[in-house]
Design a protein around this motif. Structure first.
Motif, PDB file in Angstrom:
ATOM      1  N   TYR A  40       0.850  -1.194   0.000  1.00 17.76           N
ATOM      2  CA  TYR A  40       0.000   0.000   0.000  1.00 17.76           C
ATOM      3  C   TYR A  40       0.881   1.238   0.000  1.00 17.76           C
ATOM      4  O   TYR A  40       1.999   1.230   0.538  1.00 17.76           O
ATOM      5  N   PHE A  60       0.138   5.258   1.160  1.00 23.95           N
ATOM      6  CA  PHE A  60      -0.801   6.223   1.731  1.00 23.95           C
ATOM      7  C   PHE A  60      -0.235   7.615   1.472  1.00 23.95           C
ATOM      8  O   PHE A  60       0.904   7.904   1.851  1.00 23.95           O
ATOM      9  N   ILE A  70      -3.997  11.550   6.073  1.00 22.39           N
ATOM     10  CA  ILE A  70      -3.999  10.652   4.927  1.00 22.39           C
ATOM     11  C   ILE A  70      -5.129  11.053   3.991  1.00 22.39           C
ATOM     12  O   ILE A  70      -6.305  11.029   4.370  1.00 22.39           O
ATOM     13  N   MET A 106      -5.091   6.537  -0.813  1.00 21.04           N
ATOM     14  CA  MET A 106      -4.261   5.343  -0.704  1.00 21.04           C
ATOM     15  C   MET A 106      -4.403   4.506  -1.960  1.00 21.04           C
ATOM     16  O   MET A 106      -5.423   4.565  -2.662  1.00 21.04           O
ATOM     17  N   LYS A 135      -4.433  -0.490  10.792  1.00 22.50           N
ATOM     18  CA  LYS A 135      -4.572   0.962  10.954  1.00 22.50           C
ATOM     19  C   LYS A 135      -3.740   1.487  12.123  1.00 22.50           C
ATOM     20  O   LYS A 135      -3.250   2.621  12.084  1.00 22.50           O
ATOM     21  N   ILE A 190      -0.181   1.968  10.931  1.00 22.95           N
ATOM     22  CA  ILE A 190      -0.127   3.163  10.080  1.00 22.95           C
ATOM     23  C   ILE A 190      -0.121   4.423  10.941  1.00 22.95           C
ATOM     24  O   ILE A 190       0.661   5.359  10.705  1.00 22.95           O
ATOM     25  N   ARG A 221       2.846   7.167  11.194  1.00 24.08           N
ATOM     26  CA  ARG A 221       2.508   8.565  10.852  1.00 24.08           C
ATOM     27  C   ARG A 221       2.896   9.511  11.980  1.00 24.08           C
ATOM     28  O   ARG A 221       3.436  10.590  11.731  1.00 24.08           O
TER      29      ARG A 221
END
Length: 223
Positions: A112, A114, A121, A124, A142, A145, A149
């Motif tokens: 992926y 993003f 975000i 994606m 998630k 992620i 982040r």
């Protein structure tokens, strides 16, 4: 009873310093080295600054090994990524071609990207190994992620939260190994890359992480 015994210890704590066993062992070893270097017979808990001593050597991990065939393939991949950035294709096509190449080179099954702007975000894309073009969005962790982040640091680990299907023994879940990295251009977080593969086939290690991180810089340039 004839001589004094001393001991030096290095400690790295699960979930605080890392969630990956190899990373924990590496950091415990760095803490142990610090304990010995600063006088021995003491306990040191890992700190980020302990890694700076070994940072230079780690930069080439997963890229150059001394095996001519392996090293040629890795360096060739870097040249191929550079050529993609110089092609006349549009940005999204270039990103797709790079993701596809990284999937193949790292034995991943999917990836992926993003797209991040102002720490949010916005979009994606998903690339699957045996599928041409971008695929429908499927499962991704998630929480990982969000962690990448916020901290702007990559991670490679087993996604213990994911159970897609039961394994061949009908008792072992098919957990996935994942490698997730921030895409930083200048000082701004512009995106996140997420690679995944069934853990029983492939488990990402530091060499994979370093290799992906090095090649992902070509994607960061496009963002």
């Amino acid at each position: 009873g004839k001589r004094e015994l001393t001991i030096s210890l290095g400690i790295a704590t699960y979930n605080v310093h890392s969630k990956n066993k190899n990373d924990l062992i590496k950091r415990a070893d760095e803490a142990l080295y610090e304990a010995k270097k600063t006088g021995k017979n003491k306990v040191k808990v890992w700190e980020a600054e302990f890694s700076k001593q070994s940072e230079y050597n780690d930069k080439l991990a997963g890229i150059l090994t001394g095996n001519a065939a392996y090293d040629y393939d890795k360096v060739s991949s870097m040249i191929e990524m550079l050529n993609i950035t110089k092609s006349k294709n549009d940005k999204i096509t270039k990103i797709y071609e790079m993701m596809k190449k990284l999937i193949i080179k790292t034995d991943s099954t999917e990836s992926y990207i993003f797209f991040v702007e102002h720490d949010r975000i916005l979009d994606m894309k998903r690339v699957v190994k045996d599928f041409e073009g971008f695929s429908e969005i499927g499962y991704f962790n998630k929480d990982i992620i969000r962690e990448v982040r916020i901290n702007r640091e990559g991670i490679y680990t087993i996604d213990w939260e994911e159970i897609k299907e039961v394994g061949s023994l009908e008792t072992i879940p098919k957990w996935h190994s994942i490698c997730v990295l921030p895409l930083i251009n200048g000082e701004k977080l512009k995106g996140i890359l997420y690679f995944s593969a069934p853990a029983y086939i492939k488990e990402f290690d530091f060499k994979d992480f370093n290799y992906i991180q090095t090649l992902s810089d070509y994607i960061s340039i496009l963002l």
